[in-house]
Design a protein around this motif. Sequence first.
Motif, short mmCIF file in Angstrom:
data_model
loop_
_atom_site.label_atom_id
_atom_site.label_comp_id
_atom_site.label_asym_id
_atom_site.label_seq_id
_atom_site.Cartn_x
_atom_site.Cartn_y
_atom_site.Cartn_z
N LEU A 1 41.78 46.13 40.77
CA LEU A 1 40.66 46.61 39.97
C LEU A 1 40.88 46.46 38.47
N LYS A 2 42.11 46.38 38.08
CA LYS A 2 42.41 46.27 36.66
C LYS A 2 43.55 45.29 36.49
N PRO A 3 43.31 44.10 36.01
CA PRO A 3 42.03 43.64 35.48
C PRO A 3 41.04 43.27 36.59
N LEU A 4 39.81 43.57 36.38
CA LEU A 4 38.74 43.27 37.33
C LEU A 4 38.37 41.80 37.21
N ASP A 5 38.16 41.14 38.34
CA ASP A 5 37.80 39.73 38.37
C ASP A 5 36.31 39.56 38.07
N THR A 6 35.97 39.69 36.80
CA THR A 6 34.56 39.59 36.40
C THR A 6 34.02 38.18 36.60
N ASN A 7 34.85 37.16 36.48
CA ASN A 7 34.37 35.78 36.68
C ASN A 7 33.79 35.59 38.07
N THR A 8 34.52 36.03 39.09
CA THR A 8 34.02 35.90 40.46
C THR A 8 32.73 36.69 40.64
N LEU A 9 32.70 37.91 40.14
CA LEU A 9 31.51 38.75 40.31
C LEU A 9 30.30 38.17 39.58
N ILE A 10 30.49 37.67 38.37
CA ILE A 10 29.39 37.07 37.62
C ILE A 10 28.89 35.80 38.32
N ASN A 11 29.81 34.95 38.78
CA ASN A 11 29.41 33.73 39.49
C ASN A 11 28.63 34.06 40.76
N LEU A 12 29.09 35.07 41.49
CA LEU A 12 28.35 35.47 42.70
C LEU A 12 27.00 36.07 42.35
N ALA A 13 26.90 36.77 41.25
CA ALA A 13 25.62 37.35 40.82
C ALA A 13 24.59 36.24 40.59
N TYR A 14 25.00 35.18 39.94
CA TYR A 14 24.08 34.06 39.73
C TYR A 14 23.74 33.36 41.05
N LYS A 15 24.75 33.19 41.88
CA LYS A 15 24.58 32.46 43.14
C LYS A 15 23.76 33.25 44.16
N LYS A 16 23.88 34.57 44.13
CA LYS A 16 23.25 35.43 45.15
C LYS A 16 22.09 36.25 44.59
N ASN A 17 21.38 35.74 43.61
CA ASN A 17 20.20 36.40 43.07
C ASN A 17 20.48 37.74 42.40
N GLU A 18 21.66 37.86 41.79
CA GLU A 18 22.01 39.01 40.95
C GLU A 18 22.05 40.35 41.69
N LYS A 19 22.32 40.34 42.95
CA LYS A 19 22.39 41.59 43.71
C LYS A 19 23.83 41.85 44.13
N ILE A 20 24.50 42.73 43.38
CA ILE A 20 25.89 43.07 43.68
C ILE A 20 26.00 44.58 43.78
N TYR A 21 26.68 45.03 44.80
CA TYR A 21 26.93 46.45 45.00
C TYR A 21 28.45 46.64 45.02
N VAL A 22 28.97 47.34 44.02
CA VAL A 22 30.40 47.57 43.93
C VAL A 22 30.69 48.98 44.42
N VAL A 23 31.60 49.08 45.40
CA VAL A 23 31.98 50.37 45.95
C VAL A 23 33.45 50.60 45.63
N GLU A 24 33.72 51.61 44.84
CA GLU A 24 35.10 51.93 44.51
C GLU A 24 35.26 53.45 44.43
#
Length: 120
Positions: free
Chosen positions: A91-114
């Motif tokens: 979680l730290k450092p958080l992989d923001t690159n993967t999450l941002i790329n998936l957001a663009y690829k998957k219509n910006e719908k991300i649910y993070v559960v922590e």
Amino acid sequence: FFNDTATTEIYTEQIVGSVRCVQETGTKESLEVLYDSDEKFEVGKAKILLEHEDDQLVVATSGITLHTAKKAILNLKKEDIHVCLVDLFCLKPLDTNTLINLAYKKNEKIYVVELSLIHI
């Protein structure tokens, strides 16, 4: 955040001798092994566990919650509802690159559960 015995072993090897603060979480519950023991992990890099071209949502989580999410996603798949599952692993450092790329690829719908106590 250890998802199975492979991640526990690999991550422990990576943090030995580290000067950084590390929070480990675990469980006594018997969990499915998600990775082979020779899987390569990198601190700060997430892993995509389940992905389909028709994913309607991305769920990003770690630890025991990852197992719960995987079960739910596999049940949804039976109803032809596809969800991408991301193992945050670190979680730290958080992989923001993967999450941002998936957001663009998957219509910006991300649910993070922590559910940890770490403040990102």
